[in-house]
Design a protein around this motif. Structure first.
Motif, short mmCIF file in Angstrom:
data_model
loop_
_atom_site.label_atom_id
_atom_site.label_comp_id
_atom_site.label_asym_id
_atom_site.label_seq_id
_atom_site.Cartn_x
_atom_site.Cartn_y
_atom_site.Cartn_z
N CYS A 180 0.81 -1.13 -0.09
CA CYS A 180 0.08 -0.34 0.16
C CYS A 180 0.57 0.76 -0.10
CB CYS A 180 -0.84 0.49 1.18
SG CYS A 180 -1.64 1.66 1.46
N HIS A 232 8.32 13.82 -4.76
CA HIS A 232 8.07 12.95 -5.25
C HIS A 232 8.92 11.61 -5.85
CE1 HIS A 232 3.23 13.06 -4.27
NE2 HIS A 232 3.91 13.99 -5.17
N SER A 262 -3.29 9.32 6.56
CA SER A 262 -2.62 10.15 5.37
C SER A 262 -2.29 11.25 5.32
CB SER A 262 -3.05 8.87 3.83
OG SER A 262 -2.12 9.60 3.27
N CYS A 265 -9.58 4.14 2.31
CA CYS A 265 -9.48 4.94 0.79
C CYS A 265 -10.80 5.07 0.75
CB CYS A 265 -9.18 3.61 -0.24
SG CYS A 265 -7.16 3.62 -0.22
N LYS A 311 -0.30 13.28 3.46
CA LYS A 311 -0.36 13.41 1.64
C LYS A 311 -2.02 13.79 1.65
CE LYS A 311 1.76 9.99 -0.50
NZ LYS A 311 2.33 9.41 -1.48
N MET A 312 -2.49 13.01 1.66
CA MET A 312 -4.06 13.34 1.96
C MET A 312 -4.98 14.16 2.36
SD MET A 312 -4.98 11.00 -1.24
CE MET A 312 -4.17 9.27 -1.35
N GLU A 346 -1.65 17.81 -2.88
CA GLU A 346 -0.23 17.73 -2.85
C GLU A 346 -0.16 17.69 -4.91
OE1 GLU A 346 2.33 15.47 -2.20
OE2 GLU A 346 1.89 16.29 -0.12
N TRP A 401 -9.33 9.96 -0.21
CA TRP A 401 -8.80 10.17 0.65
C TRP A 401 -8.76 9.16 1.78
CZ3 TRP A 401 -11.81 10.01 5.32
CH2 TRP A 401 -11.21 11.08 7.37
N VAL A 402 -7.83 9.40 2.75
CA VAL A 402 -6.98 7.85 3.42
C VAL A 402 -6.88 8.26 4.68
CG1 VAL A 402 -5.86 5.81 3.52
CG2 VAL A 402 -5.79 6.59 1.44
N TYR A 462 -0.11 4.37 0.76
CA TYR A 462 0.09 4.95 1.76
C TYR A 462 -0.34 4.79 3.45
CZ TYR A 462 -2.38 6.44 -2.54
OH TYR A 462 -3.46 6.98 -3.77
#
Length: 259
Positions: free
Chosen positions: A19, A120, A223, A69, A225-226, A259, A219-220, A21
């Motif tokens: 994964c 990244h 996480s 997710c 970055k989310m 992001e 959206w997580v 995330y």
């Protein structure tokens, strides 16, 4: 692999993979091909059902032990920018956005590489070539557009913008709104918050089209970055009961860059 053009799409399941995330988790995806005369219709239906598009593939997480997710869409006609978002709009008032067909350019790829190399450096996209980028943009059977964001120059005409390219969004035009497939920007212009600005621009574009939704993908929770996705309120999340209005437990941090 069969890339059929029958009226009923066929779905496939990927093998387990790490994964990207959540640490220690494995992911699987269910996917189908978006090709043929019904590609636009299928993209609309699948996106509304929690799928995302990558090239001519529509996919959705299908993890056995995890449901982290969550599909997110902004309610564009109800959206009101926060104080910090209004600052972002003001800071980028010198930018001009132009919509183009889904065609790549050398200038876009140069910006794309700078973005990947800065933000990244690891992951599945880190070693993408110019050909890979071209395929990402062009390999679509749905109504996809490239939106370029450039600095306005005094000598430019309204229809001939040649200023510095600072951000790009690849977006699908859907029956009920816009779906942000991928976006990238100049990573050195941190004070502009260009990721946030592009989301705000898509909200305004959706309103101008008289459509209700901006799809942001997944959206997580947990996480970082989310995390920015839940700042754009009001919004709906896709649950087992369908699309439901998201009610945050506490005030969202008002400063996480998109992001």
């Amino acid at each position: 692999m069969n890339t059929q053009t029958t009226l009923s799409p066929q779905f496939y399941l990927t093998a387990p993979a790490t994964c990207p995330y959540l640490p220690g988790k494995m992911e699987r995806k269910v996917f189908t091909h978006l090709i043929g005369p019904r590609a636009n219709e299928m993209n609309d239906l699948l996106t509304q059902g929690g799928f995302r598009r990558s090239q001519n593939i529509a996919y959705r997480p299908a993890c056995e032990l995890c449901r982290a997710c969550v599909s997110v869409r902004i309610l564009a006609d109800e959206f009101e920018p926060t104080k910090s978002m209004r600052r972002v709009l003001a800071d980028n008032s010198d930018l001009v956005s132009t919509v183009y067909p889904a065609q790549p350019s050398t200038e876009q790829f140069s910006l794309f590489r700078r973005y990947l190399d800065h933000r990244h450096q690891t992951g599945g996209m880190s070693d993408m070539s110019a050909l890979d980028y071209a395929i990402m943009v062009e390999d679509t059977h749905v109504q996809t557009r490239v939106i370029e964001y450039r600095k306005r120059r005094p000598q430019d005409s309204p229809i001939d913008q040649k200023g510095e390219l600072v951000a790009v969004a690849l977006s699908d035009m859907m029956g009920d709104g816009l779906s942000m497939v991928y976006s990238f920007f100049d990573p050195t212009l941190t004070k502009r918050s260009l990721g946030t600005y592009m989301v705000l621009d898509h909200i305004e574009r959706t309103r101008n089209l008289g459509l209700p939704h901006v799809y942001l993908g997944y959206w997580v929770n947990g996480s970082r970055k989310m995390g920015y996705k839940t700042r754009f309120l009001p919004q709906e999340h896709l649950t087992m009961q369908g699309w439901e209005r998201y009610l945050p437990d506490e005030a969202m941090a008002d400063g996480v860059e998109a992001e």
